[in-house]
Design a protein around this motif. Sequence first.
Motif, PDB file in Angstrom:
ATOM      1  N   CYS A 223      36.431  50.470  31.980  1.00  0.00           N
ATOM      2  CA  CYS A 223      37.115  51.202  33.053  1.00  0.00           C
ATOM      3  C   CYS A 223      38.140  50.311  33.745  1.00  0.00           C
ATOM      4  CB  CYS A 223      36.099  51.727  34.062  1.00  0.00           C
ATOM      5  SG  CYS A 223      35.001  52.991  33.417  1.00  0.00           S
ATOM      6  N   LEU A 224      37.786  49.078  33.979  1.00  0.00           N
ATOM      7  CA  LEU A 224      38.696  48.128  34.619  1.00  0.00           C
ATOM      8  C   LEU A 224      39.916  47.864  33.742  1.00  0.00           C
ATOM      9  CD1 LEU A 224      39.281  46.203  36.970  1.00  0.00           C
ATOM     10  CD2 LEU A 224      37.833  44.510  35.832  1.00  0.00           C
TER      11      LEU A 224
ATOM     12  N   ARG B  53      45.493  45.757  40.436  1.00  0.00           N
ATOM     13  CA  ARG B  53      44.095  45.897  40.044  1.00  0.00           C
ATOM     14  C   ARG B  53      43.375  46.798  41.036  1.00  0.00           C
ATOM     15  NH1 ARG B  53      43.021  40.059  40.916  1.00  0.00           N
ATOM     16  NH2 ARG B  53      44.703  40.527  42.311  1.00  0.00           N
ATOM     17  N   PRO B  54      42.329  47.493  40.604  1.00  0.00           N
ATOM     18  CA  PRO B  54      41.619  48.391  41.523  1.00  0.00           C
ATOM     19  C   PRO B  54      40.807  47.614  42.557  1.00  0.00           C
ATOM     20  CG  PRO B  54      40.491  48.309  39.423  1.00  0.00           C
ATOM     21  CD  PRO B  54      41.776  47.532  39.246  1.00  0.00           C
ATOM     22  N   SER B  55      40.592  48.235  43.685  1.00  0.00           N
ATOM     23  CA  SER B  55      39.841  47.592  44.767  1.00  0.00           C
ATOM     24  C   SER B  55      38.370  47.391  44.392  1.00  0.00           C
ATOM     25  CB  SER B  55      39.925  48.439  46.039  1.00  0.00           C
ATOM     26  OG  SER B  55      39.367  49.721  45.797  1.00  0.00           O
ATOM     27  N   TRP B  56      37.864  48.177  43.443  1.00  0.00           N
ATOM     28  CA  TRP B  56      36.451  48.116  43.083  1.00  0.00           C
ATOM     29  C   TRP B  56      36.127  47.053  42.027  1.00  0.00           C
ATOM     30  CZ3 TRP B  56      36.384  49.169  37.954  1.00  0.00           C
ATOM     31  CH2 TRP B  56      37.394  49.994  37.444  1.00  0.00           C
ATOM     32  N   ARG B  57      37.107  46.288  41.619  1.00  0.00           N
ATOM     33  CA  ARG B  57      36.839  45.270  40.590  1.00  0.00           C
ATOM     34  C   ARG B  57      35.934  44.183  41.162  1.00  0.00           C
ATOM     35  NH1 ARG B  57      39.547  40.371  41.110  1.00  0.00           N
ATOM     36  NH2 ARG B  57      41.073  40.408  42.774  1.00  0.00           N
ATOM     37  N   PRO B  58      35.061  43.648  40.314  1.00  0.00           N
ATOM     38  CA  PRO B  58      34.218  42.547  40.796  1.00  0.00           C
ATOM     39  C   PRO B  58      35.075  41.316  41.108  1.00  0.00           C
ATOM     40  CG  PRO B  58      33.379  43.462  38.729  1.00  0.00           C
ATOM     41  CD  PRO B  58      34.735  44.050  38.962  1.00  0.00           C
TER      42      PRO B  58
ATOM     43  N   ASN C  29      42.151  50.910  33.754  1.00  0.00           N
ATOM     44  CA  ASN C  29      42.823  51.033  35.043  1.00  0.00           C
ATOM     45  C   ASN C  29      43.964  50.033  35.163  1.00  0.00           C
ATOM     46  OD1 ASN C  29      43.158  50.251  38.032  1.00  0.00           O
ATOM     47  ND2 ASN C  29      42.037  52.199  38.140  1.00  0.00           N
TER      48      ASN C  29
ATOM     49  N   LEU D  64      31.787  49.032  32.578  1.00  0.00           N
ATOM     50  CA  LEU D  64      32.586  48.702  33.756  1.00  0.00           C
ATOM     51  C   LEU D  64      33.886  48.004  33.357  1.00  0.00           C
ATOM     52  CD1 LEU D  64      32.906  48.379  36.883  1.00  0.00           C
ATOM     53  CD2 LEU D  64      31.743  46.179  36.608  1.00  0.00           C
TER      54      LEU D  64
END
Length: 162
Positions: free
Chosen positions: A148-149, A38-43, A152, A145
């Motif tokens: 995009c998540l 998972r991306p680092s920017w995920r909530p 990704n 958002l």
Amino acid sequence: MSEYVRPAFAIVFPNLGGIAGGFLTRKAIPDWYENLRRPSWRPPNYVFGPVWTYLYSSMGYASYLVWRDGGGFSGDAALPLACFGTQLALNWAWTPIFFGAKKLGLATIEIGALWGAILATIITFHPVNRTASYLLLPYLGWVSLASCLTFNIWRNNKDRTD
């Protein structure tokens, strides 16, 4: 009394699908989701419940405003409420696709359709009740958002699933 019951029902109704989806999500997070790339920017996970409760409640109230000001299901609100029902069904379908079936590619396509349905709902709500259309803007932002998540996660885990 019905002046309170109708908006309350409209607010609670979208949350029912969210609650049902929460049961499915809760089981899949520790067993499957936490093991995905998972991306680092995920909530953080704890944000999703409160955000979705707010979004479901605001979209429900927005639908009530359109129903009230547009003459119900047979008046000017007919098309906007059909768009609302479509986006709500797509919203509720995403969780079983992503967390239940673990079909990341299909979930990516599905959330794209959801995004379009939300935009159509906002556009059709606007002539009936501007406030209702504005209430859906945070929802469109959050689903942007989430789109995009989802993309990704699908892209980074294609070798593991689908």
